[in-house]
Design an enzyme around this catalytic site. Structure first.
Site, short mmCIF file in Angstrom:
data_model
loop_
_atom_site.label_atom_id
_atom_site.label_comp_id
_atom_site.label_asym_id
_atom_site.label_seq_id
_atom_site.Cartn_x
_atom_site.Cartn_y
_atom_site.Cartn_z
N LYS A 1 0.81 -1.22 0.00
CA LYS A 1 0.00 0.00 0.00
C LYS A 1 0.85 1.27 0.00
CE LYS A 1 -3.53 -2.68 -0.09
NZ LYS A 1 -3.02 -3.98 0.37
N TYR B 1 -12.50 -14.53 3.14
CA TYR B 1 -11.52 -13.47 3.40
C TYR B 1 -11.15 -13.45 4.89
CZ TYR B 1 -9.26 -9.06 4.09
OH TYR B 1 -8.35 -8.11 4.45
N TYR C 1 -3.13 -12.68 2.74
CA TYR C 1 -2.78 -12.28 1.37
C TYR C 1 -1.58 -13.05 0.82
CZ TYR C 1 -5.81 -8.17 2.00
OH TYR C 1 -6.86 -7.33 2.22
#
Ligand SMILES: *Cc1c(COP(=O)(O)O)cnc(C)c1O
Length: 339
Positions: free
Chosen positions: A49, A263, A289
């Site tokens: 990010k 998730y 992830y």
């Protein structure tokens, strides 16, 4: 593809290393596996990010914002990197964290990324599971604006065309590094979620006609939806870069067979991948992830999808701080005293 015309603040340690993984490659007996260390971008233990935030927070500053808002899951790496980058730049930061897992384990609800959000001085608001968190973000932003604040809103994962510029830049960086090493990249693999990473990479690789195929390993949505999300954002990102039409639908490929329960839940494959990388290469992945992305790569190598003599680059998108929210999933016993 002239990225220098976009406002950007330097936050990340770049270029991130591109390294060979000899012991993992040997253990799997397939292609040579390389790793692009975007877990080493520097801010608050790193992650993907930060590349997006270089462009997003430049826009925030240009707009005269005084507070940055974003949203994500409880253990959001994006929220943590936003909190760190906001602190460094002198913005206030407010985070909307959505409970997507209903876990009550205090490691999950308060340790890992949540602990670091607070350490960086962000204020945190918790939300129950909600399909429209970007809508909630807009509401909170409007409320703050009504009190005279100047909020800058970042969508979940920093995934809009401005944020994706960070991964257009990463594509150029990767191709340049491979060129300098004389490394022929046959495939790039990474975890894909809110789509900005893959969208930026596809736009960058297609924009320079790199001829390097990309595979996103999904962590949440089913394949059709994930590919559609990535394609839409990749097309918008390419257009923003002056390469309108560069991305074709068939350039966007996701494999969403490794999501597992959903998730934010580890899988046997992600736990195995995390342990393999930790024990063979001394590298930390995460259960949400990068562990699922690597689990996908490992399984595809075992199935012969990538072969000996090929070079596959795994982009390590970060997230290791999240490990501290999932300690129980590993089932380790605390060491006992012997004396
Ligand atoms: C956010 C994130 C991803 C996914 O990137 P997107 O741009 O949201 O698709 C992958 N890995 C880690 C560790 C992340 O935090």
């Amino acid at each position: 593809m002239n990225l220098a015309r976009f406002p950007r603040l330097r936050l990340a340690h770049l270029p991130t290393p591109l390294e060979h993984l000899p012991r993992l490659s040997q253990a799997l007996g397939g292609p040579e596996i390389w790793i692009k260390r975007d877990d080493c971008t520097g801010m608050s233990s790193g992650g993907n990010k930060t590349r997006k935030l270089e462009y997003l927070l430049a826009e925030a500053r240009a707009q005269g914002a005084d507070i940055v808002l974003t949203q994500g899951a409880t253990q959001s790496n994006h929220a943590r990197q936003t909190a760190a980058c906001a602190a460094r730049l002198g913005f206030d930061c407010h985070l909307l964290l959505e409970d997507r897992t209903h876990k009550s384990d205090p490691d999950y609800t308060a340790n890992g990324n949540v602990f670091l959000d607070l350490l960086h001085g962000a204020t945190v608001e918790r939300f129950a599971s909600n399909p429209d968190m970007n809508g909630e973000l807009a509401k909170v932003g409007a409320r703050l604006a009504a009190t005279g604040r100047r909020p800058y809103l970042i969508p979940g994962g920093g995934s809009n065309a401005t944020g994706a510029l960070g991964y257009v830049n990463a594509a150029l960086e990767l191709v340049t590094q491979a060129n300098d090493l004389g490394l022929r990249i046959d495939h790039v693999v990474h975890a894909t979620g809110s789509a900005g990473t893959q969208a930026g990479l596809v736009a960058g690789l297609r924009g320079i006609n790199a001829g390097v195929p990309l595979l996103g390993i999904g962590v949440r949505a089913p394949r059709d939806k994930q590919e559609e999300n990535v394609y839409r954002l990749a097309a918008a990102t390419a257009a923003l870069c002056g390469c309108e039409g560069a991305v074709r639908r068939e350039d966007v490929v996701a494999n969403c067979d490794y999501v597992g329960t959903g998730y934010g839940f580890s899988t046997p494959g992600s736990i195995e991948a995390i342990q393999m990388l930790a024990r063979l290469e001394g590298i930390l992945l995460d259960p949400v992830y990068s562990g699922k992305g690597m689990a996908g790569l490992i399984d595809l190598v075992r199935k012969g999808r990538f072969q000996r003599g090929q070079n596959v680059v795994f982009i390590h998108t970060g997230g290791s701080v999240g490990l501290f929210g999932y300690v129980r999933d590993f089932g380790f016993q605390a060491p006992v005293a012997t004396a």
